[in-house]
Design a protein around this motif. Structure first.
Motif, PDB file in Angstrom:
ATOM      1  N   PRO A 169      44.924 118.786  26.358  1.00 10.91           N
ATOM      2  CA  PRO A 169      43.802 119.567  26.892  1.00 10.91           C
ATOM      3  C   PRO A 169      44.311 120.712  27.771  1.00 10.91           C
ATOM      4  O   PRO A 169      45.290 120.563  28.496  1.00 10.91           O
ATOM      5  CB  PRO A 169      43.017 118.556  27.736  1.00 10.91           C
ATOM      6  N   CYS A 170      43.611 121.847  27.691  1.00 14.19           N
ATOM      7  CA  CYS A 170      43.944 123.015  28.504  1.00 14.19           C
ATOM      8  C   CYS A 170      42.730 123.356  29.358  1.00 14.19           C
ATOM      9  O   CYS A 170      41.615 123.433  28.850  1.00 14.19           O
ATOM     10  CB  CYS A 170      44.288 124.204  27.628  1.00 14.19           C
ATOM     11  N   LEU A 171      42.955 123.568  30.644  1.00 10.75           N
ATOM     12  CA  LEU A 171      41.878 123.867  31.573  1.00 10.75           C
ATOM     13  C   LEU A 171      42.208 125.115  32.362  1.00 10.75           C
ATOM     14  O   LEU A 171      43.371 125.495  32.484  1.00 10.75           O
ATOM     15  CB  LEU A 171      41.678 122.693  32.535  1.00 10.75           C
ATOM     16  N   ARG A 172      41.178 125.735  32.930  1.00 11.57           N
ATOM     17  CA  ARG A 172      41.345 126.897  33.791  1.00 11.57           C
ATOM     18  C   ARG A 172      40.716 126.595  35.139  1.00 11.57           C
ATOM     19  O   ARG A 172      39.681 125.935  35.221  1.00 11.57           O
ATOM     20  CB  ARG A 172      40.665 128.131  33.185  1.00 11.57           C
TER      21      ARG A 172
ATOM     22  N   SER B 170      45.274 129.789  35.935  1.00 14.45           N
ATOM     23  CA  SER B 170      44.234 130.431  36.727  1.00 14.45           C
ATOM     24  C   SER B 170      43.205 131.084  35.817  1.00 14.45           C
ATOM     25  O   SER B 170      43.529 131.549  34.725  1.00 14.45           O
ATOM     26  CB  SER B 170      44.851 131.500  37.629  1.00 14.45           C
ATOM     27  N   VAL B 171      41.951 131.123  36.293  1.00 17.43           N
ATOM     28  CA  VAL B 171      40.912 131.855  35.589  1.00 17.43           C
ATOM     29  C   VAL B 171      41.314 133.325  35.591  1.00 17.43           C
ATOM     30  O   VAL B 171      41.683 133.877  36.623  1.00 17.43           O
ATOM     31  CB  VAL B 171      39.543 131.680  36.283  1.00 17.43           C
ATOM     32  N   ARG B 172      41.267 133.921  34.395  1.00 20.78           N
ATOM     33  CA  ARG B 172      41.619 135.331  34.262  1.00 20.78           C
ATOM     34  C   ARG B 172      40.651 135.966  33.276  1.00 20.78           C
ATOM     35  O   ARG B 172      40.129 135.293  32.407  1.00 20.78           O
ATOM     36  CB  ARG B 172      43.049 135.481  33.754  1.00 20.78           C
TER      37      ARG B 172
ATOM     38  N   ALA C  56      42.778 137.523  25.711  1.00 20.43           N
ATOM     39  CA  ALA C  56      41.848 137.275  24.606  1.00 20.43           C
ATOM     40  C   ALA C  56      41.199 135.897  24.740  1.00 20.43           C
ATOM     41  O   ALA C  56      40.005 135.729  24.487  1.00 20.43           O
ATOM     42  CB  ALA C  56      42.586 137.391  23.272  1.00 20.43           C
ATOM     43  N   PHE C  57      41.975 134.916  25.188  1.00 20.25           N
ATOM     44  CA  PHE C  57      41.480 133.543  25.334  1.00 20.25           C
ATOM     45  C   PHE C  57      40.340 133.459  26.348  1.00 20.25           C
ATOM     46  O   PHE C  57      39.411 132.665  26.188  1.00 20.25           O
ATOM     47  CB  PHE C  57      42.637 132.632  25.755  1.00 20.25           C
ATOM     48  N   SER C  58      40.387 134.300  27.373  1.00 21.62           N
ATOM     49  CA  SER C  58      39.415 134.197  28.468  1.00 21.62           C
ATOM     50  C   SER C  58      37.980 134.436  28.025  1.00 21.62           C
ATOM     51  O   SER C  58      37.052 133.957  28.676  1.00 21.62           O
ATOM     52  CB  SER C  58      39.786 135.151  29.604  1.00 21.62           C
TER      53      SER C  58
END
Length: 140
Positions: free
Chosen positions: A7-10, A58-60, A64-66
């Motif tokens: 899992p990947c989280l921001r 970090s939230v960015r 493109a993913f953001s």
């Protein structure tokens, strides 16, 4: 064997999230890569728990993913998925997480299908499930 799904989280404050996830939920920081221009920004981190791993950053808004991911507080705390972490002593894990400030949303419970578990939110609202039921272990 290590987990093949990670899992990947921001997080808005990824450094604080790493500290919380390690102290409250028992993860270990395997790697933390801070941004060269701003060391408060985590470009990528890997946290391990037994044979599993999560990745976070970090939230960015400059990738493109953001454009495909939002934070729980952006959508009234709702989630479309929840990392499930297998722990050996669920009751001790539950007590440690609660004492560290995790918001328990599904109290500790012995499950009919075996094992025990509970659900909690981290400080930024991500939902987590911790339990002792291991689907990889053969039953009966």
């Amino acid at each position: 064997m290590n987990s093949t799904i990670i899992p990947c989280l921001r997080y808005k404050d990824a450094l604080a999230a790493i500290d919380f996830l390690c102290s409250a939920f028992g993860f270990e920081a395997q790697a933390v890569y801070k941004n060269a221009d701003d060391p408060r920004i985590v470009d990528h981190a890997q946290l391990t728990h037994r044979g599993g791993m999560i990745m976070l950053g970090s939230v960015r808004n400059d990738t493109a993913f953001s454009q495909y991911i939002v934070q729980p507080d952006d959508v009234r705390g709702m989630e479309t998925q929840c990392p499930c972490v297998i722990v050996e002593d669920v009751r001790a894990h539950y007590d440690k997480a609660r004492n560290a400030g995790a918001v328990v949303v599904d109290e500790y419970e012995e499950k009919e299908y075996g094992g025990a578990g509970y659900s909690a939110r981290d400080p930024e609202g991500h939902l987590w499930y911790f339990g002792s039921y291991d689907p990889w272990v053969a039953r009966g």
